[in-house]
Design a protein around this motif. Structure first.
Motif, PDB file in Angstrom:
ATOM      1  N   LEU A   1     -44.485  50.359  48.101  1.00 55.84           N
ATOM      2  CA  LEU A   1     -45.481  50.889  47.309  1.00 55.84           C
ATOM      3  C   LEU A   1     -46.282  49.708  46.617  1.00 55.84           C
ATOM      4  CD1 LEU A   1     -48.101  53.502  47.445  1.00 55.84           C
ATOM      5  CD2 LEU A   1     -46.719  55.070  46.488  1.00 55.84           C
ATOM      6  N   TRP A   2     -46.900  48.722  46.953  1.00 56.80           N
ATOM      7  CA  TRP A   2     -47.063  47.201  45.593  1.00 56.80           C
ATOM      8  C   TRP A   2     -45.643  47.066  45.286  1.00 56.80           C
ATOM      9  CZ3 TRP A   2     -52.680  48.123  46.388  1.00 56.80           C
ATOM     10  CH2 TRP A   2     -53.132  48.633  46.632  1.00 56.80           C
ATOM     11  N   CYS A   3     -44.507  46.941  46.096  1.00 57.98           N
ATOM     12  CA  CYS A   3     -43.441  47.101  45.127  1.00 57.98           C
ATOM     13  C   CYS A   3     -42.199  46.492  45.472  1.00 57.98           C
ATOM     14  CB  CYS A   3     -42.927  47.751  44.405  1.00 57.98           C
ATOM     15  SG  CYS A   3     -42.336  49.811  45.599  1.00 57.98           S
TER      16      CYS A   3
ATOM     17  N   SER B   1     -40.970  53.822  34.475  1.00 55.07           N
ATOM     18  CA  SER B   1     -41.547  53.290  35.389  1.00 55.07           C
ATOM     19  C   SER B   1     -42.782  53.325  34.508  1.00 55.07           C
ATOM     20  CB  SER B   1     -41.844  55.710  36.228  1.00 55.07           C
ATOM     21  OG  SER B   1     -42.155  55.768  35.052  1.00 55.07           O
ATOM     22  N   GLY B   2     -44.419  52.507  35.911  1.00 58.52           N
ATOM     23  CA  GLY B   2     -45.470  52.560  35.791  1.00 58.52           C
ATOM     24  C   GLY B   2     -45.929  53.714  34.795  1.00 58.52           C
ATOM     25  N   SER B   3     -45.632  54.724  35.202  1.00 57.51           N
ATOM     26  CA  SER B   3     -46.053  55.692  34.446  1.00 57.51           C
ATOM     27  C   SER B   3     -45.733  56.223  32.635  1.00 57.51           C
ATOM     28  CB  SER B   3     -45.901  56.947  34.975  1.00 57.51           C
ATOM     29  OG  SER B   3     -46.837  56.959  36.714  1.00 57.51           O
ATOM     30  N   GLU B   4     -44.346  56.073  33.030  1.00 55.40           N
ATOM     31  CA  GLU B   4     -43.953  55.747  31.281  1.00 55.40           C
ATOM     32  C   GLU B   4     -43.940  54.489  30.814  1.00 55.40           C
ATOM     33  OE1 GLU B   4     -39.006  58.464  33.015  1.00 55.40           O
ATOM     34  OE2 GLU B   4     -39.746  56.162  32.025  1.00 55.40           O
TER      35      GLU B   4
ATOM     36  N   ALA C   1     -53.904  45.528  29.415  1.00 55.97           N
ATOM     37  CA  ALA C   1     -53.828  44.955  31.071  1.00 55.97           C
ATOM     38  C   ALA C   1     -52.761  46.168  31.823  1.00 55.97           C
ATOM     39  CB  ALA C   1     -53.678  43.234  31.288  1.00 55.97           C
ATOM     40  N   ASP C   2     -52.501  46.389  32.448  1.00 56.11           N
ATOM     41  CA  ASP C   2     -51.811  47.190  33.254  1.00 56.11           C
ATOM     42  C   ASP C   2     -51.372  46.124  34.734  1.00 56.11           C
ATOM     43  OD1 ASP C   2     -50.585  48.706  34.772  1.00 56.11           O
ATOM     44  OD2 ASP C   2     -51.476  50.249  35.339  1.00 56.11           O
ATOM     45  N   GLU C   3     -50.027  45.378  34.600  1.00 62.70           N
ATOM     46  CA  GLU C   3     -49.630  44.501  35.438  1.00 62.70           C
ATOM     47  C   GLU C   3     -49.139  45.395  36.836  1.00 62.70           C
ATOM     48  OE1 GLU C   3     -50.732  41.375  35.521  1.00 62.70           O
ATOM     49  OE2 GLU C   3     -51.386  40.508  34.063  1.00 62.70           O
ATOM     50  N   VAL C   4     -49.142  46.642  36.525  1.00 64.39           N
ATOM     51  CA  VAL C   4     -48.000  47.251  37.496  1.00 64.39           C
ATOM     52  C   VAL C   4     -48.139  46.469  38.478  1.00 64.39           C
ATOM     53  CG1 VAL C   4     -46.882  49.839  38.377  1.00 64.39           C
ATOM     54  CG2 VAL C   4     -47.365  49.126  36.265  1.00 64.39           C
ATOM     55  N   ILE C   5     -49.185  46.594  39.695  1.00 64.34           N
ATOM     56  CA  ILE C   5     -49.441  46.120  40.599  1.00 64.34           C
ATOM     57  C   ILE C   5     -50.034  44.630  40.671  1.00 64.34           C
ATOM     58  CG2 ILE C   5     -51.275  46.295  42.412  1.00 64.34           C
ATOM     59  CD1 ILE C   5     -51.301  49.380  42.644  1.00 64.34           C
ATOM     60  N   CYS C   6     -50.423  44.232  40.169  1.00 60.34           N
ATOM     61  CA  CYS C   6     -50.729  42.750  39.978  1.00 60.34           C
ATOM     62  C   CYS C   6     -50.092  41.911  38.998  1.00 60.34           C
ATOM     63  CB  CYS C   6     -52.383  42.558  38.801  1.00 60.34           C
ATOM     64  SG  CYS C   6     -53.484  43.607  39.752  1.00 60.34           S
TER      65      CYS C   6
ATOM     66  N   ILE D   1     -50.916  50.108  56.761  1.00 61.68           N
ATOM     67  CA  ILE D   1     -51.731  49.538  55.905  1.00 61.68           C
ATOM     68  C   ILE D   1     -51.691  50.735  55.137  1.00 61.68           C
ATOM     69  CG2 ILE D   1     -51.811  47.649  56.533  1.00 61.68           C
ATOM     70  CD1 ILE D   1     -54.690  48.899  58.337  1.00 61.68           C
ATOM     71  N   ARG D   2     -53.049  50.788  54.273  1.00 62.73           N
ATOM     72  CA  ARG D   2     -53.615  51.929  53.668  1.00 62.73           C
ATOM     73  C   ARG D   2     -54.624  51.970  53.728  1.00 62.73           C
ATOM     74  NH1 ARG D   2     -51.771  55.488  49.652  1.00 62.73           N
ATOM     75  NH2 ARG D   2     -53.620  54.316  48.292  1.00 62.73           N
ATOM     76  N   ALA D   3     -55.546  53.871  53.558  1.00 60.07           N
ATOM     77  CA  ALA D   3     -56.335  53.630  53.320  1.00 60.07           C
ATOM     78  C   ALA D   3     -56.789  54.344  52.006  1.00 60.07           C
ATOM     79  CB  ALA D   3     -57.404  54.396  54.493  1.00 60.07           C
TER      80      ALA D   3
HETATM   81  N1  PXG Z   1     -50.262  51.941  36.617  1.00 67.05           N
HETATM   82  C1  PXG Z   1     -51.084  50.878  38.609  1.00 67.05           C
HETATM   83  C2  PXG Z   1     -51.612  50.088  37.923  1.00 67.05           C
HETATM   84  C3  PXG Z   1     -50.024  51.508  39.200  1.00 67.05           C
HETATM   85  O1  PXG Z   1     -50.419  51.331  40.552  1.00 67.05           O
HETATM   86  C4  PXG Z   1     -48.264  53.217  38.357  1.00 67.05           C
HETATM   87  C5  PXG Z   1     -49.128  52.985  36.564  1.00 67.05           C
HETATM   88  C6  PXG Z   1     -47.685  54.002  37.536  1.00 67.05           C
HETATM   89  O2  PXG Z   1     -46.624  53.635  37.789  1.00 67.05           O
HETATM   90  P1  PXG Z   1     -45.186  54.498  38.469  1.00 67.05           P
HETATM   91  O3  PXG Z   1     -44.117  53.413  38.978  1.00 67.05           O
HETATM   92  O4  PXG Z   1     -45.022  55.776  37.870  1.00 67.05           O
HETATM   93  O5  PXG Z   1     -45.767  55.005  39.684  1.00 67.05           O
HETATM   94  C7  PXG Z   1     -49.316  52.433  38.555  1.00 67.05           C
HETATM   95  C8  PXG Z   1     -48.289  53.520  40.362  1.00 67.05           C
HETATM   96  C9  PXG Z   1     -51.792  54.699  45.906  1.00 67.05           C
HETATM   97  C10 PXG Z   1     -50.278  54.414  44.379  1.00 67.05           C
HETATM   98  O6  PXG Z   1     -51.289  55.609  46.313  1.00 67.05           O
HETATM   99  C11 PXG Z   1     -50.413  53.803  43.889  1.00 67.05           C
HETATM  100  C12 PXG Z   1     -49.394  54.472  43.159  1.00 67.05           C
HETATM  101  C13 PXG Z   1     -48.389  55.033  42.879  1.00 67.05           C
HETATM  102  C14 PXG Z   1     -47.802  55.927  44.253  1.00 67.05           C
HETATM  103  C15 PXG Z   1     -49.194  55.661  44.834  1.00 67.05           C
HETATM  104  O7  PXG Z   1     -52.144  53.752  46.116  1.00 67.05           O
HETATM  105  N2  PXG Z   1     -49.244  52.948  41.701  1.00 67.05           N
END
Ligand code: PXG
Length: 463
Positions: A62-64, A122-125, A261-266, A418-420
């Motif tokens: 999941l992008w990781c 996590s990115g959420s935290e 800048a939310d760099e969780v994916i980038c 892939i995802r949609a």
């Molecule tokens: N910021 C960004 C930019 C994210 O993409 C989060 C924060 C949250 O991270 P955690 O680790 O708490 O999940 C994300 C997470 C999808 C999908 O459907 C994308 C994410 C998570 C779940 C599903 O593309 N990105």
């Protein structure tokens, strides 16, 4: 108890799962009616399911999973760490070697004005941490009225309460009465979806200037920060026009607003540089990170904190009353250190920028010629295709999301994940993807598009 892969049948796993496992972002009734796909093992860019099918994972989990699956270096590092010290907290004036080493290693790869990290799981935290820390910063420099966050529609920042509120996902907000107070949303720089009647450069400026207008509306003395993903991921791999980020940076500086800048994916090489911020030449004050930080091997997130923010909070803030039991978990730090080591030793960022990304881009962009594709876009190893019903008018499909889901399923039937997102197809493959795997990715995507076009033609659903 049995956790060795594949010792039960697919149907057994599906039944146990349906009875007891509540999945994230899932309509449980719908899932249980068909049964979950069971992934049992993986190696490199390839997944194997419980029926023995091999799938090319063009989403890196999941992008990781940036360094790919099956990296023994990470597994061994985590095992060594867990034997030495499986857990200790980082509260109460204590640290451990893995946390100290990983923090230093992150500071080394972070932009030069960033030298500290706050660890989360996590990115959420990470984004909930940003929400609190940015407010504390303004308290510490004597501007306690600056409390409001400005974020964007169709952004994704996570699922905890502050993160979901910062995000701009209508479906999430509707379900639970979000956003919480003190968060406002402006438009997104989605040229294909929302700005095609304008020149992209002009549209980029227009959307950036919504930030200025919103700051004026709210009052500069009330606004704490602007948060955005350099490229929106979950929202549909939205790559902003080149004019967008420089204007956002100008506004944040001129109005004295923190830039997050939310760099969780980038982050960690996805866009062909270590940071998405680098790709767009911006200087963020805070950078939430996760995902590629440990390549997904162990859950972890964090906030990279600039000297600008850290200085006053350390000098004047006293105790920052925030933290998680597992902040700086030793196993996660060990996974992160091993991930960074692989990235450096294999020069993965340079390889993406100099080789894989341009190679994939040429082929991906050629998919833009397909009759169902309105736009093909890609930056580094993150890309999207916009599906349209009529290529000359760029008219979308009336039943939004149906064509995207069908194309994703046709790709899966050929062994490609892939995802949609709505009718936007998305890829974000592991950074270790080879040229041959890029060929396969594009070939299978092309076949899925062809099959969908045939089906839609038979159904009389095309223009
Ligand atoms: N910021 C960004 C930019 C994210 O993409 C989060 C924060 C949250 O991270 P955690 O680790 O708490 O999940 C994300 C997470 C999808 C999908 O459907 C994308 C994410 C998570 C779940 C599903 O593309 N990105």
């Amino acid at each position: 108890m049995n956790i060795t892969p594949n010792l039960r049948s697919t149907a057994d796993y599906q039944a146990m799962d349906a009875a007891h496992h509540w999945h994230p972002f899932t309509d449980t009734g719908e899932l249980n009616a068909k049964g979950a796909r069971v992934i049992t093992t993986a190696s490199g860019c390839w997944l194997t399911d419980s029926d023995g099918n091999r799938l090319l994972d063009a989403m890196a989990g999941l992008w990781c999973v940036n360094v790919g699956y099956g990296r023994d270096e990470i597994v061994e590092a985590v095992a060594r760490q867990m034997r030495a010290l499986p857990y200790y907290n980082t509260f109460f004036h204590t640290t451990h070697p893995a946390a100290a080493e990983f923090a230093a290693a992150l500071a080394e790869v972070a932009p030069s004005h960033i030298n500290r990290v706050f660890f989360t799981n996590s990115g959420s935290e990470a984004n909930d941490t940003v929400f609190r820390l940015a407010r504390v910063y303004w308290d510490c420099i004597g501007k306690p009225s600056k409390k409001v966050f400005i974020a964007r529609q169709n952004a994704y920042h996570g699922s905890t309460v502050a993160a979901a509120s910062l995000g701009g996902m209508d479906a999430m907000h509707k379900q639970s009465g979000l956003p919480i107070e003190g968060i406002h949303h402006i438009g997104q720089p989605y040229w294909f979806g929302e700005g095609r009647e304008m020149d992209p450069a002009e549209f980029g400026l227009k959307r950036a200037r919504e930030l200025e207008a919103e700051i004026d509306r709210l009052g500069e003395d009330k606004v704490c920060a602007f948060i955005a993903e350099p490229i929106q991921g979950a929202g549909g791999v939205i790559i902003p026009p080149a004019t967008y980020w420089p204007e956002i940076q100008r506004i944040c500086t001129a109005r004295d607003i923190l830039l997050v800048a939310d760099e969780v994916i980038c982050g960690f090489g996805r866009t062909g540089n270590w940071w998405g911020s680098e790709s767009f030449a911006i200087t963020p004050d805070l950078m939430p990170i996760a995902k590629g930080m440990t390549s997904g091997y162990v859950p972890m997130g964090g906030v990279l904190i600039s000297d600008r923010v850290a200085g006053p909070v350390i000098d004047k803030g006293g105790e920052f009353t925030h933290g998680y039991t597992y902040s700086g978990h030793p196993a996660a730090c060990a996974a992160g250190l091993a991930t960074l080591r692989i990235m450096r030793e294999e020069r993965l960022v340079e390889r993406v920028r100099g080789d894989t990304a341009p190679y994939l881009a040429a082929k991906w962009e050629a998919l833009g010629d397909h009759p169902l594709v309105g736009e093909a876009r890609i930056r580094g190893l993150i890309g999207a295709l916009e599906l349209v019903r009529d290529k000359t008018t760029m008219e979308r499909f009336p039943d939004e999301g149906a064509a995207g889901a069908r194309c994703r399923d046709l790709a899966l039937a050929q062994g490609l994940v892939i995802r949609a997102t709505r009718d936007t197809l998305i890829i974000s493959p592991p950074l270790v993807i080879s040229r041959e795997e890029c060929d396969l990715l594009v070939e299978r995507t092309g076949k899925a598009l062809d099959q969908l076009a045939d089906e839609l033609t038979r159904e009389g659903a095309l223009g």
